[in-house]
Design a protein around this motif. Sequence first.
Motif, PDB file in Angstrom:
ATOM      1  N   PRO A 117       0.911  -1.264   0.070  1.00 28.03           N
ATOM      2  CA  PRO A 117      -0.127   0.032  -0.069  1.00 28.03           C
ATOM      3  C   PRO A 117       0.938   1.353   0.029  1.00 28.03           C
ATOM      4  CG  PRO A 117      -0.765  -1.335   1.862  1.00 28.03           C
ATOM      5  CD  PRO A 117       0.533  -1.925   1.300  1.00 28.03           C
ATOM      6  N   CYS A 118       0.074   2.409  -0.417  1.00 27.19           N
ATOM      7  CA  CYS A 118       1.083   3.621  -0.439  1.00 27.19           C
ATOM      8  C   CYS A 118       0.311   4.525   0.751  1.00 27.19           C
ATOM      9  CB  CYS A 118       0.921   4.139  -1.674  1.00 27.19           C
ATOM     10  SG  CYS A 118       2.047   5.959  -1.916  1.00 27.19           S
ATOM     11  N   CYS A 119      -0.190   5.551   0.363  1.00 27.86           N
ATOM     12  CA  CYS A 119      -0.815   6.701   1.494  1.00 27.86           C
ATOM     13  C   CYS A 119      -2.179   6.027   1.883  1.00 27.86           C
ATOM     14  CB  CYS A 119      -1.082   7.891   0.684  1.00 27.86           C
ATOM     15  SG  CYS A 119      -1.744   7.912  -0.859  1.00 27.86           S
ATOM     16  N   HIS A 120      -2.661   6.588   3.042  1.00 27.98           N
ATOM     17  CA  HIS A 120      -4.039   5.870   3.601  1.00 27.98           C
ATOM     18  C   HIS A 120      -4.794   7.169   3.990  1.00 27.98           C
ATOM     19  CE1 HIS A 120      -0.870   2.832   4.238  1.00 27.98           C
ATOM     20  NE2 HIS A 120      -1.714   1.945   4.297  1.00 27.98           N
ATOM     21  N   HIS A 121      -5.142   7.851   3.061  1.00 25.84           N
ATOM     22  CA  HIS A 121      -5.998   9.141   3.411  1.00 25.84           C
ATOM     23  C   HIS A 121      -7.195   8.812   3.828  1.00 25.84           C
ATOM     24  CE1 HIS A 121      -2.495  11.364   2.075  1.00 25.84           C
ATOM     25  NE2 HIS A 121      -2.738  11.232   0.659  1.00 25.84           N
ATOM     26  N   ASP A 122      -7.896   7.634   3.093  1.00 25.36           N
ATOM     27  CA  ASP A 122      -9.455   7.593   3.618  1.00 25.36           C
ATOM     28  C   ASP A 122      -9.658   7.218   4.950  1.00 25.36           C
ATOM     29  OD1 ASP A 122     -12.192   6.738   2.743  1.00 25.36           O
ATOM     30  OD2 ASP A 122     -11.690   4.853   3.192  1.00 25.36           O
ATOM     31  N   ILE A 123      -9.121   6.408   5.677  1.00 24.65           N
ATOM     32  CA  ILE A 123      -9.213   6.333   6.976  1.00 24.65           C
ATOM     33  C   ILE A 123      -8.914   7.418   8.019  1.00 24.65           C
ATOM     34  CG2 ILE A 123      -8.746   4.863   9.157  1.00 24.65           C
ATOM     35  CD1 ILE A 123     -10.720   3.400   7.338  1.00 24.65           C
ATOM     36  N   GLN A 124      -7.659   7.973   7.668  1.00 30.19           N
ATOM     37  CA  GLN A 124      -7.235   9.338   8.114  1.00 30.19           C
ATOM     38  C   GLN A 124      -8.313  10.290   8.287  1.00 30.19           C
ATOM     39  OE1 GLN A 124      -3.615  10.975   6.526  1.00 30.19           O
ATOM     40  NE2 GLN A 124      -2.566   9.107   6.537  1.00 30.19           N
ATOM     41  N   LYS A 125      -9.061  10.452   7.210  1.00 28.48           N
ATOM     42  CA  LYS A 125      -9.971  11.434   7.080  1.00 28.48           C
ATOM     43  C   LYS A 125     -11.370  10.970   8.075  1.00 28.48           C
ATOM     44  CE  LYS A 125      -9.182  12.990   2.431  1.00 28.48           C
ATOM     45  NZ  LYS A 125      -9.641  12.969   0.814  1.00 28.48           N
ATOM     46  N   GLN A 126     -11.506   9.898   8.149  1.00 32.08           N
ATOM     47  CA  GLN A 126     -12.595   9.244   8.754  1.00 32.08           C
ATOM     48  C   GLN A 126     -12.299   9.634  10.332  1.00 32.08           C
ATOM     49  OE1 GLN A 126     -14.370   5.579   8.045  1.00 32.08           O
ATOM     50  NE2 GLN A 126     -13.451   5.539   5.841  1.00 32.08           N
ATOM     51  N   LEU A 127     -11.007   9.247  10.751  1.00 34.65           N
ATOM     52  CA  LEU A 127     -10.757   9.531  11.962  1.00 34.65           C
ATOM     53  C   LEU A 127     -10.864  10.788  12.608  1.00 34.65           C
ATOM     54  CD1 LEU A 127      -7.876   7.234  12.440  1.00 34.65           C
ATOM     55  CD2 LEU A 127      -9.987   6.913  13.174  1.00 34.65           C
ATOM     56  N   LYS A 128     -10.713  11.824  11.656  1.00 33.88           N
ATOM     57  CA  LYS A 128     -10.827  13.252  12.176  1.00 33.88           C
ATOM     58  C   LYS A 128     -12.236  13.807  12.896  1.00 33.88           C
ATOM     59  CE  LYS A 128      -7.171  15.208   8.822  1.00 33.88           C
ATOM     60  NZ  LYS A 128      -7.110  16.201   7.692  1.00 33.88           N
ATOM     61  N   SER A 129     -13.225  12.926  12.293  1.00 32.99           N
ATOM     62  CA  SER A 129     -14.533  13.316  12.648  1.00 32.99           C
ATOM     63  C   SER A 129     -15.228  12.064  13.690  1.00 32.99           C
ATOM     64  CB  SER A 129     -15.411  13.488  11.347  1.00 32.99           C
ATOM     65  OG  SER A 129     -15.502  12.178  10.763  1.00 32.99           O
ATOM     66  N   VAL A 130     -14.519  11.459  14.309  1.00 30.68           N
ATOM     67  CA  VAL A 130     -15.076  10.449  15.286  1.00 30.68           C
ATOM     68  C   VAL A 130     -14.482  10.674  16.572  1.00 30.68           C
ATOM     69  CG1 VAL A 130     -14.983   8.657  13.283  1.00 30.68           C
ATOM     70  CG2 VAL A 130     -13.266   8.258  15.034  1.00 30.68           C
ATOM     71  N   THR A 131     -15.298  10.159  17.442  1.00 33.57           N
ATOM     72  CA  THR A 131     -15.052  10.250  18.998  1.00 33.57           C
ATOM     73  C   THR A 131     -14.141   9.083  19.085  1.00 33.57           C
ATOM     74  OG1 THR A 131     -16.859  11.602  19.440  1.00 33.57           O
ATOM     75  CG2 THR A 131     -15.894  10.436  21.282  1.00 33.57           C
TER      76      THR A 131
ATOM     77  N   VAL B 229       0.698  11.639  14.767  1.00 32.96           N
ATOM     78  CA  VAL B 229       0.209  10.329  15.652  1.00 32.96           C
ATOM     79  C   VAL B 229      -1.060   9.716  14.757  1.00 32.96           C
ATOM     80  CG1 VAL B 229      -0.378   9.267  17.563  1.00 32.96           C
ATOM     81  CG2 VAL B 229       1.232  11.041  17.770  1.00 32.96           C
ATOM     82  N   ARG B 230      -1.979  10.315  14.672  1.00 31.00           N
ATOM     83  CA  ARG B 230      -3.270  10.086  13.997  1.00 31.00           C
ATOM     84  C   ARG B 230      -3.131   9.347  12.378  1.00 31.00           C
ATOM     85  NH1 ARG B 230      -5.893  14.592  14.307  1.00 31.00           N
ATOM     86  NH2 ARG B 230      -5.527  15.173  12.075  1.00 31.00           N
ATOM     87  N   GLU B 231      -2.263  10.247  11.742  1.00 32.39           N
ATOM     88  CA  GLU B 231      -1.756   9.653  10.587  1.00 32.39           C
ATOM     89  C   GLU B 231      -1.319   8.198  10.636  1.00 32.39           C
ATOM     90  OE1 GLU B 231       0.498  12.279   8.390  1.00 32.39           O
ATOM     91  OE2 GLU B 231      -0.906  13.719   8.260  1.00 32.39           O
ATOM     92  N   ARG B 232      -0.142   8.065  11.585  1.00 34.43           N
ATOM     93  CA  ARG B 232       0.441   6.752  11.763  1.00 34.43           C
ATOM     94  C   ARG B 232      -0.330   5.601  12.269  1.00 34.43           C
ATOM     95  NH1 ARG B 232       6.744   8.705  13.656  1.00 34.43           N
ATOM     96  NH2 ARG B 232       6.962   9.843  11.744  1.00 34.43           N
ATOM     97  N   PHE B 233      -1.084   5.951  13.091  1.00 28.31           N
ATOM     98  CA  PHE B 233      -2.341   5.029  13.523  1.00 28.31           C
ATOM     99  C   PHE B 233      -3.304   4.697  12.523  1.00 28.31           C
ATOM    100  CE2 PHE B 233      -6.371   4.345  15.349  1.00 28.31           C
ATOM    101  CZ  PHE B 233      -5.985   3.104  15.992  1.00 28.31           C
TER     102      PHE B 233
END
Length: 411
Positions: free
Chosen positions: A299-313, A327-331
């Motif tokens: 895999p390359c970049c992982h933007h999809d889940i990164q974006k989703q994590l920005k708006s969740v609790t 840290v959020r990006e690496r997680f």
Amino acid sequence: MQPEVWSGEVPVGAGALGVVRAALLERDGLVRGVGSGRRRGAVAPGFVRVEVRYVDLKGERFLQVTEFDERQAHTRNVPAGELEKMVDELLSAGYGSWHVEMTTETLRLRYTKKGKELLHRQEDSREQQTGHDRVKRRVLDPAAPFLIELGISDHQGRVKPSRQAKYKQIEEFCKLLQPALDEAVAAGRIEDDRPLQVVDLGCGNAYLTLAAYHLLTATGRDVRMTGIDHNPAARKRNTRVVEALGWERHLRFLDATIEGAELDVRPDVVLALHACDTATDDALARAVRWEAALVLAAPCCHHDIQKQLKSVTPPAPYALMTRYGIVRERFADVLTDTLRAAVLRQVGYRVEVVQFVDSQHTPRNLLLRAARTGAEPAADLRAEYQAMVTEWQVTPRLAQLLLPAGAEVVS
């Protein structure tokens, strides 16, 4: 000289296996022997691959045995008095295939689904090198014509300083491809009596496409390779390189997106190197729908889940893992590939997640290696997967593509 072929179930010291045994014991004629894969019905070998050759140390000839696990090589030198015992141990270790290079011929032993032996024997000519301090053997010879055509190596057969990272990426990828393919053939998931069909999705400039074709054909396989890409300039360039190499009969490039790729023959092996973001999910889904026996995707970049994590609790007590952007990006990277592996396991694949190259060559250095077994997933796997996506409130793209309607919906 036409290859001679034998088949039959025989004990050590007789028939096909006996021919290989005699070759491995030939101290003046063996160039290299490689055991790999897992023999169907046998206990798995302790290592993914073993390589043997003869070396001269202080006036004596030893059998050098190099055994490879997922991370490193383990080497030992066996004296003449222990030679036969060592060879018999290796031949009974459960490897699914043996590729033996002699000074005058090449032998290739494999086992059928029923456990019978098939030996292909072909005339060849090469030199035996027994020097202990020889240059480290590489999977991809820097002087290979395709590397020169691609501009990775210069015309003296040396990797250009500016292309070292790219060379290392494709070489390390190929190191994992070969034993995985041998294991799939030995397990009967890929038939070995017809051309091997390989597809590289999102092939770009075809570095991996050409490297894989070179590697697999060099071991005597009849390969049909297809590179899929939607970039007309890249396809034109790639086609020109293939024609210059004389590979156009068995290596082609098709104009298609990853999700829209259609083939006239179902592929055995699907490759994808650094398809960006959800393009990796598209590649994995395409491979699953083709029922490919073997899939290797980095895999390359992982933007999809990164974006989703920005708006969740985040679930307690993990809020700190998403507080800081880096840290959020690496997680998100780890979470994305963990969920991809879980989805693939739910649709009948055995999955390994490994590091295929050092991070100094590329930070995107994880590889998903999936072998199709058709096994039904255990109930606890589905439960664990559902618990994870529910807790983190994410919807993986691969789940949307592959899991039954509703299975990927966060409750």
